[in-house]
Design a protein around this motif. Structure first.
Motif, PDB file in Angstrom:
ATOM      1  N   MET A  81       0.835  -1.198   0.000  1.00 59.43           N
ATOM      2  CA  MET A  81       0.000   0.000   0.000  1.00 59.43           C
ATOM      3  C   MET A  81       0.873   1.253   0.000  1.00 59.43           C
ATOM      4  O   MET A  81       0.594   2.217  -0.728  1.00 59.43           O
ATOM      5  CB  MET A  81      -0.927   0.022   1.219  1.00 59.43           C
ATOM      6  CG  MET A  81      -1.990  -1.050   1.189  1.00 59.43           C
ATOM      7  SD  MET A  81      -3.265  -0.667  -0.002  1.00 59.43           S
ATOM      8  CE  MET A  81      -4.183   0.517   0.929  1.00 59.43           C
ATOM      9  N   ARG A  84       2.365   1.730  -3.461  1.00 56.89           N
ATOM     10  CA  ARG A  84       1.352   2.235  -4.384  1.00 56.89           C
ATOM     11  C   ARG A  84       1.090   3.721  -4.155  1.00 56.89           C
ATOM     12  O   ARG A  84       1.033   4.517  -5.088  1.00 56.89           O
ATOM     13  CB  ARG A  84       0.045   1.453  -4.196  1.00 56.89           C
ATOM     14  CG  ARG A  84      -0.322   0.653  -5.417  1.00 56.89           C
ATOM     15  CD  ARG A  84      -1.634  -0.080  -5.246  1.00 56.89           C
ATOM     16  NE  ARG A  84      -1.354  -1.474  -4.941  1.00 56.89           N
ATOM     17  CZ  ARG A  84      -1.811  -2.134  -3.894  1.00 56.89           C
ATOM     18  NH1 ARG A  84      -2.609  -1.564  -3.039  1.00 56.89           N
ATOM     19  NH2 ARG A  84      -1.482  -3.381  -3.702  1.00 56.89           N
ATOM     20  N   LYS A  85       0.939   4.087  -2.871  1.00 58.83           N
ATOM     21  CA  LYS A  85       0.668   5.480  -2.512  1.00 58.83           C
ATOM     22  C   LYS A  85       1.821   6.383  -2.955  1.00 58.83           C
ATOM     23  O   LYS A  85       1.609   7.461  -3.503  1.00 58.83           O
ATOM     24  CB  LYS A  85       0.460   5.581  -1.002  1.00 58.83           C
ATOM     25  CG  LYS A  85       0.109   6.947  -0.510  1.00 58.83           C
ATOM     26  CD  LYS A  85      -0.099   6.949   0.993  1.00 58.83           C
ATOM     27  CE  LYS A  85      -0.352   8.333   1.538  1.00 58.83           C
ATOM     28  NZ  LYS A  85      -0.507   8.342   2.992  1.00 58.83           N
ATOM     29  N   SER A  86       3.051   5.934  -2.724  1.00 55.76           N
ATOM     30  CA  SER A  86       4.231   6.713  -3.092  1.00 55.76           C
ATOM     31  C   SER A  86       4.301   6.909  -4.603  1.00 55.76           C
ATOM     32  O   SER A  86       4.596   8.012  -5.092  1.00 55.76           O
ATOM     33  CB  SER A  86       5.488   6.016  -2.590  1.00 55.76           C
ATOM     34  OG  SER A  86       6.636   6.662  -3.062  1.00 55.76           O
ATOM     35  N   LYS A  89       1.603   9.346  -5.736  1.00 60.61           N
ATOM     36  CA  LYS A  89       1.984  10.701  -5.353  1.00 60.61           C
ATOM     37  C   LYS A  89       3.036  11.251  -6.321  1.00 60.61           C
ATOM     38  O   LYS A  89       2.980  12.411  -6.740  1.00 60.61           O
ATOM     39  CB  LYS A  89       2.524  10.689  -3.923  1.00 60.61           C
ATOM     40  CG  LYS A  89       2.793  12.038  -3.336  1.00 60.61           C
ATOM     41  CD  LYS A  89       3.255  11.916  -1.893  1.00 60.61           C
ATOM     42  CE  LYS A  89       3.584  13.248  -1.289  1.00 60.61           C
ATOM     43  NZ  LYS A  89       4.069  13.145   0.082  1.00 60.61           N
TER      44      LYS A  89
END
Length: 157
Positions: A81, A84-86, A89
């Motif tokens: 997660m 994916r978030k990084s 962003k």
């Protein structure tokens, strides 16, 4: 055997095992300096390599956890997660930067067009001013005096 000779013998034996010269240890013993035997360093892992691994690194290397354990799966899920978030962003930041670049290019084009227009306008106004100034002086009108910004007086009339 005296205490001094026992210490000397012990120091010489220790020096041979640790690769230190016996003479330096003997001098240290004679000066009253105690020499402690340093135990040899043994590799902590049976990897066959020359490098020893600290215990804290050992548990991290093989994970110290079973790939089937719930804790391991939870850690992997959290890590996935976070990755994916990084990445999202990072992509959003790249899109924002590209949008800003496009906006600045458009603004630059508008400003360059405005510069061309104002330059042309300035040229026209200069030409009009010079034409008017020449016609003013050709008609016998006195010219303006420099620096005062006023017309000279015509003898009080």
């Amino acid at each position: 055997m005296s205490t001094q000779s026992v210490i000397s013998t012990f120091l010489q034996e220790s020096a041979g095992q640790n690769g230190v010269s016996g003479a330096s240890l003997q001098n240290a013993g004679a000066r009253g300096i105690s020499a402690h035997r340093v135990p040899p360093v043994n590799p902590l892992t049976p990897t066959g390599g020359d490098k020893a691994m600290a215990p804290s690194k050992q548990s991290k290397k093989n994970g110290g956890h079973n790939k089937e354990s719930d804790e391991y799966r939870q850690r992997r899920a959290r890590n996935n997660m976070a990755v994916r978030k990084s990445r999202l962003k990072s992509k959003q930041k790249a899109r924002d930067t590209q949008q800003r670049v496009d906006e600045l290019k458009e603004e630059n084009e508008r400003l360059e067009a405005k510069i061309k227009l104002l330059t042309k306008e300035l040229g026209v106004l200069k030409d009009l001013f010079l034409e008017h100034a020449h016609s003013f002086s050709d008609n016998g009108h006195p010219s303006f005096t420099e620096g005062s910004g006023q017309e000279p007086s015509n003898g009080g009339q």
